[in-house]
Motif scaffolding. Structure first.
Motif, mmCIF file in Angstrom:
data_model
loop_
_atom_site.group_PDB
_atom_site.id
_atom_site.type_symbol
_atom_site.label_atom_id
_atom_site.label_comp_id
_atom_site.label_asym_id
_atom_site.label_seq_id
_atom_site.Cartn_x
_atom_site.Cartn_y
_atom_site.Cartn_z
ATOM 1 N N GLU A 124 0.856 -1.181 0.000
ATOM 2 C CA GLU A 124 0.000 0.000 0.000
ATOM 3 C C GLU A 124 0.895 1.235 0.000
ATOM 4 O OE1 GLU A 124 -2.800 1.971 3.260
ATOM 5 O OE2 GLU A 124 -3.722 0.207 2.327
ATOM 6 N N VAL A 125 0.598 2.157 -0.902
ATOM 7 C CA VAL A 125 1.479 3.316 -1.081
ATOM 8 C C VAL A 125 0.715 4.620 -0.880
ATOM 9 C CG1 VAL A 125 2.942 4.551 -2.727
ATOM 10 C CG2 VAL A 125 2.973 2.055 -2.671
ATOM 11 N N ARG A 126 1.309 5.498 -0.099
ATOM 12 C CA ARG A 126 0.824 6.872 0.061
ATOM 13 C C ARG A 126 2.022 7.802 -0.037
ATOM 14 N NH1 ARG A 126 -2.905 4.321 3.652
ATOM 15 N NH2 ARG A 126 -5.055 5.020 3.356
ATOM 16 N N GLY A 127 1.932 8.790 -0.925
ATOM 17 C CA GLY A 127 3.019 9.743 -1.048
ATOM 18 C C GLY A 127 4.349 9.113 -1.408
ATOM 19 N N ARG A 128 4.317 8.107 -2.266
ATOM 20 C CA ARG A 128 5.480 7.368 -2.747
ATOM 21 C C ARG A 128 6.231 6.655 -1.622
ATOM 22 N NH1 ARG A 128 7.526 7.552 -8.014
ATOM 23 N NH2 ARG A 128 9.569 6.566 -8.244
ATOM 24 N N ALA A 129 5.567 6.388 -0.519
ATOM 25 C CA ALA A 129 6.141 5.607 0.568
ATOM 26 C C ALA A 129 5.165 4.506 0.943
ATOM 27 C CB ALA A 129 6.435 6.487 1.773
ATOM 28 N N VAL A 130 5.690 3.395 1.417
ATOM 29 C CA VAL A 130 4.843 2.284 1.827
ATOM 30 C C VAL A 130 4.111 2.641 3.103
ATOM 31 C CG1 VAL A 130 4.838 -0.130 2.599
ATOM 32 C CG2 VAL A 130 6.324 0.580 0.712
ATOM 33 N N SER A 131 2.846 2.253 3.161
ATOM 34 C CA SER A 131 2.010 2.509 4.328
ATOM 35 C C SER A 131 1.634 1.176 4.956
ATOM 36 C CB SER A 131 0.746 3.267 3.904
ATOM 37 O OG SER A 131 -0.135 3.423 4.986
ATOM 38 N N GLY A 132 1.518 1.168 6.284
ATOM 39 C CA GLY A 132 1.101 -0.070 6.936
ATOM 40 C C GLY A 132 1.639 -0.192 8.333
ATOM 41 N N SER A 133 1.923 -1.427 8.741
ATOM 42 C CA SER A 133 2.423 -1.684 10.079
ATOM 43 C C SER A 133 3.812 -1.077 10.241
ATOM 44 C CB SER A 133 2.456 -3.187 10.360
ATOM 45 O OG SER A 133 3.280 -3.852 9.431
ATOM 46 N N GLU A 134 4.284 -1.027 11.473
ATOM 47 C CA GLU A 134 5.504 -0.300 11.798
ATOM 48 C C GLU A 134 6.709 -0.760 10.980
ATOM 49 O OE1 GLU A 134 8.229 0.703 15.760
ATOM 50 O OE2 GLU A 134 6.292 -0.311 15.941
ATOM 51 N N ALA A 135 6.797 -2.041 10.692
ATOM 52 C CA ALA A 135 7.951 -2.572 9.974
ATOM 53 C C ALA A 135 8.021 -2.080 8.535
ATOM 54 C CB ALA A 135 7.920 -4.105 9.991
ATOM 55 N N TRP A 136 6.864 -1.693 7.968
ATOM 56 C CA TRP A 136 6.823 -1.260 6.575
ATOM 57 C C TRP A 136 6.666 0.249 6.419
ATOM 58 C CZ3 TRP A 136 7.911 -5.685 4.223
ATOM 59 C CH2 TRP A 136 7.382 -6.889 4.715
ATOM 60 N N GLN A 137 6.061 0.888 7.395
ATOM 61 C CA GLN A 137 5.652 2.288 7.288
ATOM 62 C C GLN A 137 6.793 3.212 6.857
ATOM 63 O OE1 GLN A 137 2.491 3.431 7.804
ATOM 64 N NE2 GLN A 137 3.065 5.533 7.343
ATOM 65 N N GLY A 138 6.537 3.993 5.803
ATOM 66 C CA GLY A 138 7.465 5.020 5.384
ATOM 67 C C GLY A 138 8.620 4.552 4.530
ATOM 68 N N ARG A 139 8.721 3.268 4.280
ATOM 69 C CA ARG A 139 9.830 2.754 3.494
ATOM 70 C C ARG A 139 9.593 2.952 1.996
ATOM 71 N NH1 ARG A 139 11.344 -3.167 5.147
ATOM 72 N NH2 ARG A 139 13.065 -2.625 3.742
ATOM 73 N N ALA A 140 10.644 2.941 1.231
ATOM 74 C CA ALA A 140 10.538 3.102 -0.215
ATOM 75 C C ALA A 140 9.954 1.837 -0.837
ATOM 76 C CB ALA A 140 11.908 3.385 -0.814
ATOM 77 N N PRO A 141 8.967 1.965 -1.715
ATOM 78 C CA PRO A 141 8.393 0.778 -2.362
ATOM 79 C C PRO A 141 9.446 -0.049 -3.094
ATOM 80 C CG PRO A 141 7.036 2.705 -2.784
ATOM 81 C CD PRO A 141 8.288 3.197 -2.131
ATOM 82 N N GLU A 142 10.415 0.611 -3.697
ATOM 83 C CA GLU A 142 11.465 -0.112 -4.421
ATOM 84 C C GLU A 142 12.225 -1.053 -3.484
ATOM 85 O OE1 GLU A 142 11.169 4.035 -6.356
ATOM 86 O OE2 GLU A 142 10.983 3.146 -4.355
ATOM 87 N N GLU A 143 12.508 -0.586 -2.266
ATOM 88 C CA GLU A 143 13.251 -1.376 -1.299
ATOM 89 C C GLU A 143 12.441 -2.583 -0.830
ATOM 90 O OE1 GLU A 143 15.446 -0.802 3.071
ATOM 91 O OE2 GLU A 143 14.147 0.764 2.241
ATOM 92 N N VAL A 144 11.173 -2.353 -0.507
ATOM 93 C CA VAL A 144 10.318 -3.443 -0.030
ATOM 94 C C VAL A 144 10.103 -4.478 -1.139
ATOM 95 C CG1 VAL A 144 8.038 -4.042 0.859
ATOM 96 C CG2 VAL A 144 9.187 -1.970 1.663
ATOM 97 N N ALA A 145 9.855 -4.007 -2.342
ATOM 98 C CA ALA A 145 9.666 -4.934 -3.465
ATOM 99 C C ALA A 145 10.902 -5.797 -3.673
ATOM 100 C CB ALA A 145 9.342 -4.159 -4.734
ATOM 101 N N GLN A 146 12.080 -5.219 -3.556
ATOM 102 C CA GLN A 146 13.320 -5.969 -3.726
ATOM 103 C C GLN A 146 13.450 -7.049 -2.654
ATOM 104 O OE1 GLN A 146 16.875 -3.579 -3.498
ATOM 105 N NE2 GLN A 146 18.137 -5.160 -4.437
ATOM 106 N N GLU A 147 13.100 -6.712 -1.416
ATOM 107 C CA GLU A 147 13.179 -7.689 -0.328
ATOM 108 C C GLU A 147 12.219 -8.858 -0.566
ATOM 109 O OE1 GLU A 147 14.459 -4.858 3.448
ATOM 110 O OE2 GLU A 147 12.383 -5.563 3.252
ATOM 111 N N LEU A 148 11.009 -8.539 -1.004
ATOM 112 C CA LEU A 148 10.019 -9.588 -1.225
ATOM 113 C C LEU A 148 10.428 -10.486 -2.393
ATOM 114 C CD1 LEU A 148 6.814 -7.465 -0.685
ATOM 115 C CD2 LEU A 148 7.647 -9.283 0.804
ATOM 116 N N ARG A 149 10.928 -9.893 -3.434
ATOM 117 C CA ARG A 149 11.358 -10.690 -4.580
ATOM 118 C C ARG A 149 12.570 -11.544 -4.231
ATOM 119 N NH1 ARG A 149 9.825 -5.911 -8.834
ATOM 120 N NH2 ARG A 149 7.906 -6.862 -9.620
#
Length: 226
Positions: A124-149
């Motif tokens: 979930e993205v708001r303002g080009r940052a990931v939104s959600g629980s504390e572990a994800w909140q505010g992180r760059a989508p590119e970074e999270v996507a890389q970790e998941l992949r």
């Protein structure tokens, strides 16, 4: 891929203060299985948001099992753990959807992936940052996507909330595995999916719900629900 909201065995549509039951012109409730069968026949797959699971952590597994008999369904049932993802898959879902809004951290994503590869992950993205629980909140989508992949997750869903789809971000994240666009994505934007490299879009139902359920009144089904 059309998105259908369900709550306590009823087809829902967003209202100004939250989801409300969809109604036919005669005031009756549309039959869930009739709606899902027709949508499945038209689109080949269906994205189901189980509001009982999302809001109360009590997914409608019996209903999901019935719906799954009509075709391929992806299910967001508010999964909060790897075990809950397996429950959704056992009920017949083609993909159990995990989300940054409810899954606590990457560790739980890793556990879920080890237990089954039939999962999709929503950022979930708001303002080009990931939104959600504390572990994800505010992180760059590119970074999270890389970790998941890196875990092996293939199907990612990029859901924009309270803002238009950022097609440049979609194009950045699309390779190398399937990326689906959700949230504020509208069916009228379908022509933009392929140039951006997206696998497809998850759109919320408006007049199509009426067509699929025999004149159900459900206009402007909420962008951002699910």
């Amino acid at each position: 891929m059309p998105c259908l909201l369900l709550s306590r065995g009823r087809v829902m549509r967003p209202g100004p203060e939250g989801p409300v039951a969809a109604r036919s012109p005669d005031g009756s409730a549309p039959d869930v299985l009739d709606v899902t069968e027709r949508l499945g026949n038209e689109f080949g797959r269906l994205f189901v948001v189980d509001l009982d699971g999302v809001e109360r952590n009590r997914p409608q597994l019996d209903y999901l099992q019935e719906i799954a008999r009509d075709g391929e369904i992806w299910v967001d049932a508010g999964v909060r753990s790897a075990e809950e993802a397996i429950d959704v898959l056992v009920a017949g879902a083609y993909r159990a959807v995990l989300s940054t809004t409810r899954l606590p951290d990457l560790r739980e994503a890793r556990r879920a992936w080890r237990m089954s590869t039939e999962v999709a992950f929503e950022l979930e993205v708001r303002g080009r940052a990931v939104s959600g629980s504390e572990a994800w909140q505010g992180r760059a989508p590119e970074e999270v996507a890389q970790e998941l992949r890196a875990l092996g997750v293939e199907d990612l869903i990029l859901s924009f909330r309270e803002e238009a789809v950022d097609w440049a971000l979609v194009a950045t994240l699309a390779p190398p595995s399937p990326l689906w666009v959700g949230g504020t994505f509208e069916a009228s934007e379908a022509a933009r999916l392929r140039p951006a490299g997206a696998a497809g879009g998850i759109f919320h139902l408006d007049e199509r719900l009426g067509e699929a359920s025999g004149s159900v009144s459900a206009t402007a089904v909420g962008k951002g629900a699910g």
